[in-house]
Design a protein around this motif. Sequence first.
Motif, PDB file in Angstrom:
ATOM      1  N   GLN A  23     -34.093 -81.524  30.999  1.00 37.45           N
ATOM      2  CA  GLN A  23     -34.958 -82.088  29.977  1.00 37.45           C
ATOM      3  C   GLN A  23     -35.619 -83.382  30.462  1.00 37.45           C
ATOM      4  O   GLN A  23     -36.513 -83.900  29.817  1.00 37.45           O
ATOM      5  N   THR A  29     -36.638 -76.105  30.920  1.00 40.63           N
ATOM      6  CA  THR A  29     -35.558 -75.916  29.943  1.00 40.63           C
ATOM      7  C   THR A  29     -35.540 -74.482  29.446  1.00 40.63           C
ATOM      8  O   THR A  29     -36.547 -73.788  29.449  1.00 40.63           O
ATOM      9  N   SER A  33     -30.012 -75.024  28.593  1.00 40.06           N
ATOM     10  CA  SER A  33     -30.093 -76.437  28.219  1.00 40.06           C
ATOM     11  C   SER A  33     -29.271 -76.692  26.955  1.00 40.06           C
ATOM     12  O   SER A  33     -28.580 -77.708  26.840  1.00 40.06           O
TER      13      SER A  33
END
Length: 87
Positions: A23, A29, A33
């Motif tokens: 991130q 992502t 994540s």
Amino acid sequence: YKFESDSGDTRIIGTVEYAAPEQYGFTQTDTRSDIYSMGMVFEELKLTEKKFLISKWEKMVGKCRNFDPKHRYQTVDELEKEALSLE
């Protein structure tokens, strides 16, 4: 959480301590994540009963929190299966 600003740049919003490394621009992502963030929450929930479970719990948390998404659980289903096996 991420959103696109008017300038087209991605901005990070949310709790910094729970954000996965990607991130911050390391890689794209995806679901992994969120798995990293779950690992951060799990870290705070430490097991105190049944010492043999603690090492399995720590291994699972470590995998959730791995810096490289390729070494995390690839799906929430995979994580759920591992968590259920701890019982």
